[in-house]
Each structure stands twice: as C-alpha cells, then as structure tokens.
Scaffold this active site. Structure first.
Site, PDB file in Angstrom:
ATOM      1  N   GLY A 143     -25.420 104.604 -10.678  1.00 33.88           N
ATOM      2  CA  GLY A 143     -24.478 105.516  -9.952  1.00 33.88           C
ATOM      3  C   GLY A 143     -24.504 105.364  -8.448  1.00 33.88           C
ATOM      4  O   GLY A 143     -25.524 105.242  -7.940  1.00 33.88           O
ATOM      5  N   LYS A 186     -19.486 100.869  -8.293  1.00 32.07           N
ATOM      6  CA  LYS A 186     -18.867 100.213  -9.411  1.00 32.07           C
ATOM      7  C   LYS A 186     -17.294 100.088  -9.599  1.00 32.07           C
ATOM      8  O   LYS A 186     -16.522  99.168  -9.884  1.00 32.07           O
ATOM      9  CB  LYS A 186     -19.426 100.861 -10.621  1.00 32.07           C
ATOM     10  CG  LYS A 186     -20.979 100.553 -11.041  1.00 32.07           C
ATOM     11  CD  LYS A 186     -21.283 101.283 -12.170  1.00 32.07           C
ATOM     12  CE  LYS A 186     -21.118 102.637 -12.311  1.00 32.07           C
ATOM     13  NZ  LYS A 186     -21.739 103.468 -11.363  1.00 32.07           N
ATOM     14  N   ASP A 212     -15.877 106.135 -17.472  1.00 32.97           N
ATOM     15  CA  ASP A 212     -16.829 107.076 -16.737  1.00 32.97           C
ATOM     16  C   ASP A 212     -16.357 108.506 -16.864  1.00 32.97           C
ATOM     17  O   ASP A 212     -15.043 108.627 -16.572  1.00 32.97           O
ATOM     18  CB  ASP A 212     -17.126 106.717 -15.234  1.00 32.97           C
ATOM     19  CG  ASP A 212     -18.115 107.162 -14.505  1.00 32.97           C
ATOM     20  OD1 ASP A 212     -18.410 108.333 -15.006  1.00 32.97           O
ATOM     21  OD2 ASP A 212     -18.784 106.873 -13.628  1.00 32.97           O
ATOM     22  N   CYS A 216     -26.956  99.063  16.151  1.00 32.31           N
ATOM     23  CA  CYS A 216     -28.112 100.241  16.522  1.00 32.31           C
ATOM     24  C   CYS A 216     -29.175 100.178  16.235  1.00 32.31           C
ATOM     25  O   CYS A 216     -29.383  99.276  15.067  1.00 32.31           O
ATOM     26  CB  CYS A 216     -27.502 101.661  16.309  1.00 32.31           C
ATOM     27  SG  CYS A 216     -27.179 101.990  14.376  1.00 32.31           S
ATOM     28  N   CYS A 273     -29.269 100.533  12.231  1.00 36.31           N
ATOM     29  CA  CYS A 273     -28.515  99.484  11.292  1.00 36.31           C
ATOM     30  C   CYS A 273     -29.508  98.318  11.389  1.00 36.31           C
ATOM     31  O   CYS A 273     -29.743  97.856  10.401  1.00 36.31           O
ATOM     32  CB  CYS A 273     -27.398  99.032  12.173  1.00 36.31           C
ATOM     33  SG  CYS A 273     -25.981 100.342  12.234  1.00 36.31           S
TER      34      CYS A 273
END
Length: 352
Positions: A27, A31, A57, A283, A286
C-alpha cells in the site's frame, strides 16, 4: 550474447498477446498511478485496440487519478477513445445479487413464506458483505464475466484488461481463487455425483441442473486458471519504493506469484529522487534519502537482474489528470533520464 534486460516496459506496452495485466504491491507505493500509466501507454501505442482498466481495490482511486467519476460500469476516459475504466463496487454488486435473489424467490413462489421479505431488507447483502475475501470473489466474478462475453461476442470487447489491485494480501487471495475454487468444485462434483437426484429435487420448481451448473462453473474457472498461468496472456507488474519494507514485501509477492505459476518479470520503483543530478534542489534531506534509496536500488538490481526494473522519479506535484499521467507514463516506455528529463518533474499541471 547480450542478456541485458531493458529498464522499461516497452515490450509489454507494445505486446499484442497479453489479455490480463495485474499491477500490485504494498500500500502507498503508487500502484494506481502505475496501472493508469501502463493503461495509457498501451492505449496510445495501440490505437486500434480497446483497453479496460479495472480497480479491484476497495479504496478506489481511479476516479481521483483521472479527475473524473467512474463506477461499476465501464466508461471511456475523457480524451481517450480506446481506454475505459471501471471500479468494482462490492456493496453495489451485493445489492444487485440481493435484488436478483428477491426476484428468484418471488418467481419460485416463495414470496409468501417470509423469505422475500427478509431479502427485501438486504439480508443477503448484509450477510455476504461481512465474509472475508468477498471483494476478491466479486473481482473474480468480473473476470469470468469478461471471458464469457469475449467468447459469446456479447457486451464491450476489450483486447487487454489491466487490474489496479488492492494491497498485496488482498491481491494474493484474489490470485489464489482459481486454484481454491477448482479444488472446491471438484469436491462438490463428488458430492453431487452421489447425491445428484436428491439435490436436484431440493432445487424445487426451478428444475435447476445443479451438477450441470457446477460443471459449467468448473470449466470457466479452469479457463481462467489456464489463462492466468500462460505468460503470453498474463503478467504481473510489481510496484515498490526503494525502502526496506517495500523491497521485502515485493520479494514475498514475487515468490508467491512464482508458486502460482504466474509470469512476473517487471518491477516499477517509484518516488526516486536522483538527487545528485538536481543541484538546484539538492538539500541535505534529499541527499540523505537518495543515499538510502540507492542502497536498496543496488539490492533490487542485484536480486532482479533478469527483470525489467523501471526507475521512476518523484515529481514535484501530484500526478493527477490525463495530461499529467501522459507525461509521467512516458517514462515507462522510454526510461527516465535525470539529466535530459529533469525539468519534466517540475512541469506537472496543478489540480484542484
């Protein structure tokens, strides 16, 4: 001899044989975006064919992804003539089944014995709605309906059906259904062989041939099982992000799929930062996350060297609406280049 596997889904997108494509994973890994992207690219690459994208889903997201409402009946995506979407709604399907049972009860003369009154209150829908796995069973019924329509030349015809599946556990239950039903129907067949006349008499005025119905159902289930295990007709595309839990669940999913004899040779890795190629927005956070992502990307490359591993970028905005999905999905067909394509991830249209 070059055994390198292309890091894209070009061969799948241009496939003329696949009838069923499942897209699944943990999850929250993208997807729905991935399944929409595959469906869009296939529809764009093969304009003479018809494609259907089905959400199995319970937390349907196709409507949100495209920015338009879809329901239990297939409807064309606005702006695309050969792509339709539908969201299987268990509650609506169960209510339809309940209404059908009411009609049958009245036809068989059971309207005055209280059965019809009970069913009118939605008892069947309430009872079956609480059964574990009912969502998967209804999705499976939809597959059976499409196969029957294709064979009989009824309803809308689709060359390929793409499934936006529920998180891993639900999906595995769905894919187990052909084998489970096949074994169950075999047992029922043994019982009806011994008790056939008595069971048929219990069917009442409807004069239903129970044994015949079971055999027909068993044949249909076997057709689906054969198609799901044929790599020319069916494949599964795994979706993950480059983190430990997602990688672990992807490996578990792949092993389960292999045990079902299902073809799986593609992995989409979403939300990648490619930080060293983006000096303007690079940054410390990141850099740290990209370092972690690269660590698990190396493991993915090592574990799945014979898979199509597609590395998709983390975009600056939401990937919603047909135009944004078209831009993003292009990187499934021709892999994302962080140097040449870096600006694209900042050019998505904002959606309200």
């Amino acid at each position: 001899m070059d055994l390198t596997v292309d890091p894209n889904l070009h061969s799948l997108i241009n496939s003329t044989t696949h009838r069923w494509i499942f897209v699944g994973g943990k999850g929250g890994v993208g997807k729905t975006t991935s399944s929409c992207s595959i469906a869009i690219q296939m529809a764009l690459s093969q304009p003479s064919k018809q494609f259907l994208l089905i959400s199995t889903d319970p937390a349907h997201n196709l409507s949100d992804a495209f920015g338009e409402k879809f329901g239990k009946d297939a409807r064309k995506v606005t702006g695309m003539d050969n792509l339709s979407c539908m969201e299987i709604d268990p509650s609506a399907a169960l209510n339809d089944m309940n209404d059908m049972a009411v009609s049958r009860a009245n036809e068989n003369g059971n309207g005055g014995d209280g059965l019809s009154d009970i069913l009118q209150g939605g008892a069947l829908a309430d009872l079956t709605g609480s059964i574990p796995g009912i969502d998967e069973a209804l999705s499976f019924m939809e597959v059976m309906k499409h196969i029957k329509n294709q064979e009989n030349g009824e309803g809308d015809r689709y060359d390929t059906v793409i499934f936006d599946t529920a998180p891993t556990g639900h999906t595995l239950r769905f894919l187990q259904l052909p084998n489970t039903l096949s074994k169950l129907l075999e047992k029922f067949g043994e019982i009806t062989g011994k008790l056939g006349p008595m069971l048929n008499s219990l069917a009442g005025a409807g004069n239903v041939d129970i044994s015949g119905k079971l055999n027909e159902l068993k044949e249909n289930v076997e057709k689906i099982r054969q198609q799901f295990t044929d790599p020319d007709l069916t494949t599964f595309v795994c979706v993950c992000i480059s983190e430990f839990l997602s990688l672990y669940e992807t490996e578990r999913l792949i092993q389960e799929l292999i045990s079902y004899d299902m073809d799986v040779n593609s992995i989409i890795v979403n939300q990648l930062l490619f930080a060293e190629y983006d000096a303007e927005h690079n940054c410390k956070r990141c850099q740290a996350r990209w370092k972690m992502q690269k660590k698990y990307l190396d493991q993915i490359d090592e574990l799945y060297e014979d898979f199509h591993v597609v590395k998709m970028p983390l975009c600056a905005g939401e990937i919603r609406g047909l135009n944004n999905l078209k831009k993003f999905s292009a990187f499934l067909n021709k892999e994302y280049d962080p140097v040449a394509d870096g600006k694209v991830i900042y050019e998505l249209e904002e959606k309200n």
